[in-house]
Scaffold this active site. Sequence first.
Site, short mmCIF file in Angstrom:
data_model
loop_
_atom_site.label_atom_id
_atom_site.label_comp_id
_atom_site.label_asym_id
_atom_site.label_seq_id
_atom_site.Cartn_x
_atom_site.Cartn_y
_atom_site.Cartn_z
N LYS A 1 0.87 -1.18 0.00
CA LYS A 1 0.00 0.00 0.00
C LYS A 1 0.90 1.23 0.00
O LYS A 1 1.92 1.24 0.70
CB LYS A 1 -0.88 -0.03 1.26
CG LYS A 1 -1.91 1.09 1.34
CD LYS A 1 -2.77 0.95 2.60
CE LYS A 1 -3.94 1.93 2.61
NZ LYS A 1 -4.80 1.76 3.80
N SER B 1 -9.85 1.69 2.66
CA SER B 1 -8.96 2.49 1.86
C SER B 1 -7.90 1.68 1.11
O SER B 1 -7.35 2.16 0.12
CB SER B 1 -8.26 3.53 2.73
OG SER B 1 -7.37 2.89 3.63
N SER C 1 -10.18 -0.62 6.82
CA SER C 1 -9.51 -0.43 5.53
C SER C 1 -8.77 -1.64 4.99
O SER C 1 -8.28 -1.60 3.86
CB SER C 1 -8.53 0.74 5.61
OG SER C 1 -9.24 1.95 5.59
#
Lengths: 101, 466
Positions: B82, B157, B181
């Site tokens: 990420k 997210s 997330s």
Amino acid sequence: MKKISTEEIKHIVKLSELNLSSEEVEKYKSQLSAVVDFVSQLSEVDTKDVEPTSQTTGLINVLRPGNDIKASLGKEEILSGKDDTYNDYFKVKGVLEKKEE
Amino acid sequence: MDIPLTIKDTQAGLLKKQFSVVDLVDAYFARIKKYNKEINAFLTLCEDKAYETAKKADKQIADFGQKAFNDFPLLGVIVGHKDLFLTKGIRTTASSKVLEDYVPAYSGTVVERLEKAGAVVIGKLNCDAWAHGASGENSDFGPCKNPWNHNFVPGGSSSGSAASIAANFCLISTGTDTGGSIRQPANFCGVYGLKPTYGTVSRYGIIAMASSLDCPGHFARSVDDIERVLKVTKGKDGFDSTLVDYELTPPKPKLRIGVPKEYFIKGIDPEVEANVLKAAEVFKKKGIELVDISLPHTKYGISVYYIIQPAEVSSNLGRYDGVRFGLKREAFSPEAKRRIMLGTYVLSSGYYDAYYLKAMKVRSRVIEDFDKAFEKVDAIIAPVSPTKAFRFNEKAQDPLKMYLADVFTVSANLAGLPGLSIPFGLGKDNLPLGFQLIGSRFSEKTLFELARAFEEATNYQPRVAI
């Protein structure tokens, strides 16, 4: 409904160091009012004699042993995030203004 | 080549010399080049570094055979991070224009540990900017799409992290879970996602969102892979002082799963609800007792979360002043500005007691609910989100509506509990279904054993969308 005033929003914008147009101020005013109105439901929860929680696993005062010191980043690495440095310093905007004679 | 879908199969193939790590990197990059333009899971690729690491890994395997895998448990495992995880020498943006050109001078603990264990980093994954969002639509570099159906969001997210596993762009990926997330995008993309107990995996070198809630974790296609990665990433590092060392101790022989009535409420998609209850029945058939439980403060979770989280966000994003790195604060996109202002408001003089302090007290209530429940049960089964993946723009115009998508995930963060998102079939519109297991603090191993039993009972086979 809980309303945040334009004046309050402007104050928050200043504290947040954000620069917003008056259009943005109006947009965020209604959006933030809706959220604040929603979260105000917490007032109905009885929290008498309840301690606030900010840490969930019960740790208190975690200290590093004094002899466990690791090398930190070098000067070049620290400064690598900016192209326009001056004499190995970060440049910042002037804090003091020159007084006009 | 057919890319193996698990670590075990990947390493078995490497050991038998069916393919090399360089072949794997070739195969993943070929897929990324073919599909990423449409899916937009990767923001940055690091081909030179990937091939350099892959060649070293191939040499290890040639020289040492099986011993190489004992010494480097993730040897040959291709990973995407990420874009919140700092990677030395590789651009790290948090999917925000503010950090568009930021190249970190150091790597975070998770990144370093995965590399030391033999994993090969191939790139950085899209997410909602600063991890603010539940759909992936808040990225400053364009939304990521759900590989199962491109008209739907992958969740957020950690949008690119989940999508990259579903699209077979990498074998494992990292993510962060502050209010769901990891678990929610894993659910929307039909993959496994683990949010460990708070304080299990170091936050050092990960761009901070809300420090009392942030949990680094990861995505994979089987519970075995999830456990293998956690064994490498967990534990103290001398940087993050909230870390706790603990063993992954096996669960007791007779397990009970709680079914919380507050998680099966009006407004939940009937298909999602039926699927979770079907999963509960699978456990029951395996001899695991189902117990009705109550978590009465569940409905306040969102309110507590949307006070505490923005408060911590406003503090953490205070450091972005454009002096030492990145652009000035004007470059923040609307969602970040909203959260900074909301957080500043609830912390400001005159409102602190009514909002922030009150939220911290109700947080204690939420924790009490769970502590009481875990006296009776070993894990809790629940939906991850009230719906499957939703369509683009369905919630983007209404921040409050988007916030409510987190209703079933935030409580685990408020209480610091581990949660594992488990895929379970496909529903309408070819979209994945699944559920989450929430455990008591430090009980990851119990969640893994339950997931293993579930895989056996359902004859689970890892699969990808494309």
